[in-house]
Motif scaffolding. Structure first.
Motif, PDB file in Angstrom:
ATOM      1  N   ARG A  16       0.991  -0.750  -0.199  1.00  0.00           N
ATOM      2  CA  ARG A  16      -0.206   0.062   0.233  1.00  0.00           C
ATOM      3  C   ARG A  16       0.996   1.040   0.273  1.00  0.00           C
ATOM      4  O   ARG A  16       0.499   2.104  -0.534  1.00  0.00           O
ATOM      5  CB  ARG A  16      -0.689  -0.207   1.158  1.00  0.00           C
ATOM      6  N   ARG A  33       0.235  -4.613  -5.517  1.00  0.00           N
ATOM      7  CA  ARG A  33      -0.105  -4.198  -5.495  1.00  0.00           C
ATOM      8  C   ARG A  33      -1.838  -3.485  -6.012  1.00  0.00           C
ATOM      9  O   ARG A  33      -2.018  -2.453  -5.557  1.00  0.00           O
ATOM     10  CB  ARG A  33       1.204  -2.784  -5.255  1.00  0.00           C
ATOM     11  N   ALA A  34      -1.580  -3.771  -7.269  1.00  0.00           N
ATOM     12  CA  ALA A  34      -3.048  -3.143  -6.995  1.00  0.00           C
ATOM     13  C   ALA A  34      -4.128  -3.282  -7.606  1.00  0.00           C
ATOM     14  O   ALA A  34      -5.244  -2.614  -7.021  1.00  0.00           O
ATOM     15  CB  ALA A  34      -2.608  -3.275  -9.023  1.00  0.00           C
ATOM     16  N   LEU A  35      -3.791  -4.914  -7.241  1.00  0.00           N
ATOM     17  CA  LEU A  35      -5.373  -5.719  -6.392  1.00  0.00           C
ATOM     18  C   LEU A  35      -5.284  -4.450  -4.578  1.00  0.00           C
ATOM     19  O   LEU A  35      -6.393  -4.949  -4.174  1.00  0.00           O
ATOM     20  CB  LEU A  35      -4.759  -7.113  -6.016  1.00  0.00           C
ATOM     21  N   LYS A  37      -4.986  -2.248  -3.664  1.00  0.00           N
ATOM     22  CA  LYS A  37      -4.896  -0.882  -3.720  1.00  0.00           C
ATOM     23  C   LYS A  37      -7.302  -0.966  -3.803  1.00  0.00           C
ATOM     24  O   LYS A  37      -7.499   0.213  -3.607  1.00  0.00           O
ATOM     25  CB  LYS A  37      -4.585   0.055  -5.054  1.00  0.00           C
ATOM     26  N   ASP A  38      -7.362  -1.561  -5.019  1.00  0.00           N
ATOM     27  CA  ASP A  38      -8.651  -2.065  -4.644  1.00  0.00           C
ATOM     28  C   ASP A  38      -9.351  -3.693  -4.910  1.00  0.00           C
ATOM     29  O   ASP A  38      -8.806  -4.097  -6.068  1.00  0.00           O
ATOM     30  CB  ASP A  38      -9.036  -1.501  -6.565  1.00  0.00           C
ATOM     31  N   LEU A  39      -9.292  -4.055  -3.411  1.00  0.00           N
ATOM     32  CA  LEU A  39      -9.394  -4.823  -3.313  1.00  0.00           C
ATOM     33  C   LEU A  39     -10.486  -6.148  -3.877  1.00  0.00           C
ATOM     34  O   LEU A  39     -10.672  -6.994  -4.516  1.00  0.00           O
ATOM     35  CB  LEU A  39      -9.554  -5.628  -1.505  1.00  0.00           C
ATOM     36  N   GLY A  40     -11.743  -4.716  -3.870  1.00  0.00           N
ATOM     37  CA  GLY A  40     -13.290  -5.450  -4.716  1.00  0.00           C
ATOM     38  C   GLY A  40     -12.821  -6.128  -6.377  1.00  0.00           C
ATOM     39  O   GLY A  40     -13.601  -6.664  -7.263  1.00  0.00           O
ATOM     40  N   THR A  41     -11.400  -5.729  -6.704  1.00  0.00           N
ATOM     41  CA  THR A  41     -11.418  -6.229  -8.551  1.00  0.00           C
ATOM     42  C   THR A  41     -10.519  -7.288  -7.986  1.00  0.00           C
ATOM     43  O   THR A  41     -10.084  -8.458  -9.321  1.00  0.00           O
ATOM     44  CB  THR A  41     -10.323  -5.270  -9.323  1.00  0.00           C
ATOM     45  N   ASP A  65     -10.554  -4.661   5.890  1.00  0.00           N
ATOM     46  CA  ASP A  65     -10.995  -4.158   5.548  1.00  0.00           C
ATOM     47  C   ASP A  65     -12.913  -5.146   5.506  1.00  0.00           C
ATOM     48  O   ASP A  65     -13.941  -4.312   5.506  1.00  0.00           O
ATOM     49  CB  ASP A  65     -10.981  -3.553   4.393  1.00  0.00           C
ATOM     50  N   GLN A  67     -13.871  -7.416   4.143  1.00  0.00           N
ATOM     51  CA  GLN A  67     -14.544  -7.873   3.124  1.00  0.00           C
ATOM     52  C   GLN A  67     -14.403  -9.434   2.789  1.00  0.00           C
ATOM     53  O   GLN A  67     -13.497 -10.292   3.507  1.00  0.00           O
ATOM     54  CB  GLN A  67     -14.004  -7.545   2.505  1.00  0.00           C
TER      55      GLN A  67
END
Length: 111
Positions: A16, A33-35, A37-41, A65, A67
């Motif tokens: 992060r 890193r990309a995942l 930042k937006d765990l929903g994706t 989070d 989730q």
């Protein structure tokens, strides 16, 4: 004993923060890193493709989070260590009071 550098919480913080992770493949770190930042994706397949320490960091993010979707999906993973980590994440979420659907149980065979 696990290195603190590969501790899921430390890895998540590094992902992060954008900190360099030289012990892990660059492409995998960028994907994680990309995942993170937006765990929903995050899809189960995208997490399964990552090295185990990075996948564990993403499961840690899901717990922090609150989730449920990612750990639920990965709890049935064919990658046994990842399925085990996902089940632990679900347990931690349950312990925090997050509602989690119970897995379907098969009926015992009749005599």
């Amino acid at each position: 004993m696990k290195s603190s550098a590969l501790d899921p919480r430390s890895l998540l913080d590094a992902l992060r923060a954008g900190t360099s992770l030289p012990d892990l493949p660059v492409q995998a770190v960028e994907s994680a890193r990309a995942l993170a930042k937006d765990l929903g994706t995050a899809t189960p397949a995208s997490v399964e493709a990552l090295p185990e320490p990075l996948a564990a960091a993403l499961l840690e993010a899901a717990v922090l989070d609150g989730q449920v979707a990612l750990p639920e999906a990965l709890s049935a993973s064919a990658v046994k260590p990842l399925a085990k980590l996902a089940k632990k994440a679900l347990y931690r979420l349950r312990s925090r009071g997050v509602a989690i659907a119970e897995p379907p149980r098969t009926a015992p065979p009749e005599a």
